[in-house]
Design a protein around this motif. Structure first.
Motif, PDB file in Angstrom:
ATOM      1  N   VAL A 253       0.837  -1.200   0.000  1.00  0.00           N
ATOM      2  CA  VAL A 253       0.000   0.000   0.000  1.00  0.00           C
ATOM      3  C   VAL A 253       0.876   1.256   0.000  1.00  0.00           C
ATOM      4  N   LEU A 254       1.943   1.255   0.776  1.00  0.00           N
ATOM      5  CA  LEU A 254       2.835   2.419   0.827  1.00  0.00           C
ATOM      6  C   LEU A 254       3.462   2.678  -0.537  1.00  0.00           C
ATOM      7  N   GLY A 255       3.859   1.635  -1.235  1.00  0.00           N
ATOM      8  CA  GLY A 255       4.422   1.816  -2.577  1.00  0.00           C
ATOM      9  C   GLY A 255       3.422   2.428  -3.536  1.00  0.00           C
ATOM     10  N   VAL A 256       2.202   1.943  -3.482  1.00  0.00           N
ATOM     11  CA  VAL A 256       1.159   2.460  -4.371  1.00  0.00           C
ATOM     12  C   VAL A 256       0.850   3.921  -4.045  1.00  0.00           C
ATOM     13  N   LEU A 257       0.688   4.230  -2.768  1.00  0.00           N
ATOM     14  CA  LEU A 257       0.364   5.606  -2.387  1.00  0.00           C
ATOM     15  C   LEU A 257       1.507   6.557  -2.729  1.00  0.00           C
ATOM     16  N   THR A 258       2.740   6.106  -2.561  1.00  0.00           N
ATOM     17  CA  THR A 258       3.888   6.929  -2.937  1.00  0.00           C
ATOM     18  C   THR A 258       3.852   7.212  -4.433  1.00  0.00           C
TER      19      THR A 258
ATOM     20  N   ALA B 100       8.217   6.242  -9.594  1.00  0.00           N
ATOM     21  CA  ALA B 100       7.369   7.386  -9.269  1.00  0.00           C
ATOM     22  C   ALA B 100       8.094   8.720  -9.422  1.00  0.00           C
ATOM     23  N   GLY B 101       9.421   8.728  -9.303  1.00  0.00           N
ATOM     24  CA  GLY B 101      10.192   9.943  -9.465  1.00  0.00           C
ATOM     25  C   GLY B 101      10.491  10.654  -8.153  1.00  0.00           C
ATOM     26  N   PHE B 102      11.435  11.581  -8.254  1.00  0.00           N
ATOM     27  CA  PHE B 102      11.898  12.304  -7.075  1.00  0.00           C
ATOM     28  C   PHE B 102      10.812  13.114  -6.378  1.00  0.00           C
ATOM     29  N   PRO B 103       9.969  13.881  -7.094  1.00  0.00           N
ATOM     30  CA  PRO B 103       8.977  14.687  -6.369  1.00  0.00           C
ATOM     31  C   PRO B 103       8.058  13.861  -5.478  1.00  0.00           C
ATOM     32  N   ARG B 104       7.587  12.734  -5.978  1.00  0.00           N
ATOM     33  CA  ARG B 104       6.663  11.923  -5.182  1.00  0.00           C
ATOM     34  C   ARG B 104       7.383  11.224  -4.036  1.00  0.00           C
TER      35      ARG B 104
END
Length: 132
Positions: free
Chosen positions: A63-68, A105-109
Motif C-alpha cells: 500500500v505504501l508503494g502504491v500511495l507513494t 514514481a520519481g523524485f517529487p513523489r
C-alpha cells in the motif's frame, strides 16, 4: 451494519484501529458524503485488506508503494505509515519501501512521501532512522 462492514471494522481493529488520521478523514466528509467512510471500511478493509495471502506488514508495504507512486494522497499515506508501524514494520523498512518507488514514481513523489514519513516517525520519537 452488514457483514462486510463488520469485517472491515474488525480488520481495522487488528491493525491498530482506524487511527486518528483516518478517523479525521472519515469525519471531515460526513456532512457531504456520509456513505464514503462506510464504503471505505467495507471495500478497502472488509473485502480487500482482509483477503488471505499477505501478512499485515507486507500488505502495508505494498500500500505504501502504491500511495507513494500516486502522489497527492498525503492523508492516506500518513494513515498507512502509522498502520505499518502498528503491525511491526520497522522505520528503516518504511524508508526503504518509499525509496523503492524512486525509479517508478520519481523524485517529487518520493520526496513528498518521505516528508510524510519523517513527520510520522518524528511524532513517535523514532528519528533518526539508521541506514540499512
Amino acid at each position: 451494519m452488514n457483514e462486510r462492514y463488520e469485517r472491515g471494522l474488525a480488520r481495522q481493529a487488528e491493525l491498530g484501529g482506524p487511527g486518528a488520521t483516518r478517523a479525521r478523514a472519515y469525519d471531515a466528509l460526513a456532512d457531504i458524503a456520509p456513505d464514503l467512510s462506510r464504503l471505505a471500511v467495507e471495500f478497502a478493509y472488509g473485502d480487500i485488506h482482509a483477503r488471505p495471502g499477505l501478512d499485515p506488514a507486507r500488505r502495508e508495504l505494498v500500500v505504501l508503494g502504491v500511495l507513494t507512486a500516486l502522489g497527492g494522497v498525503e492523508p492516506q499515506l500518513q494513515a498507512h505509515l502509522e498502520t505499518a508501524l502498528n503491525v511491526g514494520v520497522r522505520p528503516a523498512e518504511l524508508v526503504e519501501a518509499i525509496m523503492q518507488a524512486l525509479p517508478y514514481a520519481g523524485f517529487p513523489r518520493v520526496f513528498a512521501a518521505m516528508t510524510v514519513a519523517r513527520r510520522v516517525l518524528q511524532s513517535r520519537d523514532l528519528l533518526p532512522v539508521p541506514p540499512p
